[in-house]
Design an enzyme around this catalytic site. Structure first.
Site, short mmCIF file in Angstrom:
data_model
loop_
_atom_site.label_atom_id
_atom_site.label_comp_id
_atom_site.label_asym_id
_atom_site.label_seq_id
_atom_site.Cartn_x
_atom_site.Cartn_y
_atom_site.Cartn_z
N HIS A 104 0.86 -1.11 0.02
CA HIS A 104 0.01 -0.05 0.01
C HIS A 104 0.85 1.21 0.07
O HIS A 104 1.87 1.29 0.78
CB HIS A 104 -1.16 0.06 1.08
N ASP A 158 6.29 2.62 6.04
CA ASP A 158 5.18 1.83 6.22
C ASP A 158 4.20 2.65 5.25
O ASP A 158 3.73 3.51 5.56
CB ASP A 158 4.30 1.75 7.58
N GLU A 199 -5.11 1.58 2.78
CA GLU A 199 -4.83 0.41 3.91
C GLU A 199 -4.90 1.08 5.31
O GLU A 199 -5.50 0.28 6.10
CB GLU A 199 -3.46 -0.15 3.46
N GLU A 200 -4.40 2.27 5.15
CA GLU A 200 -4.12 2.72 6.78
C GLU A 200 -5.62 3.02 7.40
O GLU A 200 -5.83 3.27 8.57
CB GLU A 200 -3.35 3.99 6.51
N ASP A 253 4.47 -6.02 3.43
CA ASP A 253 4.41 -4.68 4.22
C ASP A 253 5.20 -4.78 5.50
O ASP A 253 5.74 -6.05 5.77
CB ASP A 253 2.77 -4.89 4.93
N HIS A 259 4.76 3.73 12.92
CA HIS A 259 3.61 4.93 12.86
C HIS A 259 4.15 6.06 13.65
O HIS A 259 3.47 6.76 14.23
CB HIS A 259 2.33 4.18 13.59
#
Length: 345
Positions: free
Chosen positions: A69, A187, A221-222, A242, A322
């Site tokens: 993603h 990410d 995706e997030e 991922d 994150h």
């Protein structure tokens, strides 16, 4: 196996430089579409804005898919405060303290860009004493200080800034000579760059995969629905690429590729996991097996949406996920090697 690390890092740097929080991915999808087309591959963009790349294999009856993603964390203007500063609502899940003090860009609907800083609204110790040290950061006390002469809501709206405008975090990308890569949004942009390098390797070496392969790059995706509706019923196996999560109690490492056995919603396919582990051993790759506690992938989302396929998850270790993240070029290279070997198996 010929891995072009210079190409991989160049594409990663390019992708990281393009802002793409969930829902605002048109520019980066167009960039990726051009790059895959330049390799001579067939592509298509879904009505949802996701990108599919088709790589013909020797077996066209039992296709497989590889997902990554390109959407990232970000924020949106929730409210314009009476003093002209901005309250935010999150795009994706992250702790508020990880963006306290970060530089940002506000993108208005008419295309104007304004710079600002994300701050706790009682940051100055000279004014608030111990409060900046002890107060928990949350959506009520984090704000954006705009780098313009604005002192009221009216001043801010005159700039064209409105509720619903996107706010991009500065990436601060840094690639070290010792192989470490530091940036926001590794990410999952690190893995999107991995797919570009895999595609380049296949095309330039005429390394035809054993099965027709779909690269699916999602853009939501997030926020939980990236993989929904993107994988057709003909596909027999799906590998989600991922980030892995190094940390206390985890086996994942930044310089290795991780094969995930289970994440928060359940186990990945046992037979496919065994196949990937066997490849890792045979190719003498630096790999490990791990279980992720708070995690979900596009492969899992596609299953929940009704997909009927075997699924697996692999990826390089990304520290401090994150937040301000870090990985290593060896982790990216090991993931490329595992993926190419899988596609040739």
């Amino acid at each position: 196996m010929n891995i072009n690390s210079e190409y991989l890092l160049k594409k990663l740097t390019d992708i990281l430089a393009i802002d793409s929080p969930s829902g605002d991915c048109i520019e980066v999808i167009n960039y990726l579409n051009k790059n895959f087309k330049d390799l001579g591959l067939t592509t298509k963009i879904s009505p949802k804005g996701a990108l599919t790349v088709i790589i013909k294999g020797r077996d066209v009856e039992n296709p497989v898919a590889v997902t990554a993603h390109v959407d990232t964390l970000g924020a949106m203007v929730k409210e314009i405060k009476p003093n002209g500063r901005l309250k935010l609502t999150q795009i994706g899940g992250y702790p508020w303290p990880t963006i306290d003090g970060e530089y940002c860009t506000i993108s208005s609907l008419d295309g104007k860009k304004y710079r600002g800083t994300i701050l706790f609204d009682k940051t100055s110790c000279h004014i608030y004493g111990d409060i900046p040290r002890t107060m928990i950061r949350n959506e009520e006390n984090i704000e954006v200080r705009i780098d313009e002469l604005v002192f009221s809501k009216k001043d801010t709206t005159k700039l064209g800034i409105e509720v619903g405008d996107y706010v991009y975090f500065d990436k601060r990308t840094e690639i070290r000579k010792n192989g470490f890569i530091k940036s926001r949004h590794l990410d999952d942009k690190a893995c999107v760059a991995i797919l570009l390098e895999v595609a380049r390797n296949i095309v330039e070496n005429n390394n035809i995969p054993s099965k027709t392969t779909y690269f699916i790059i999602s853009n939501y995706e997030e926020v939980g629905h990236g993989g929904a509706g993107l994988i057709n019923n003909k596909i027999k196996e799906v590998i989600a690429v991922d980030m892995a999560t190094p940390g206390i109690g985890q086996q994942s490492k930044e310089q290795e590729v991780t094969i995930c056995a289970k994440e928060s919603t359940g186990p990945y396919d046992l037979e496919l996991k065994k196949k990937l582990i066997k490849i890792g051993k045979e190719k003498n790759l630096n790999y490990n097996i791990d279980v992720f506690k708070y995690y979900n992938s596009d492969a899992r989302v596609a299953l929940v949406a009704g997909g009927q396929f075997k699924h697996a998850l692999i990826g390089p270790g990304v520290d401090a996920s994150h937040a301000y993240e870090r990985t290593h070029i060896q982790g990216l290279e090991n993931t490329v090697k595992l993926l190419i070997a899988y596609l040739n198996s």
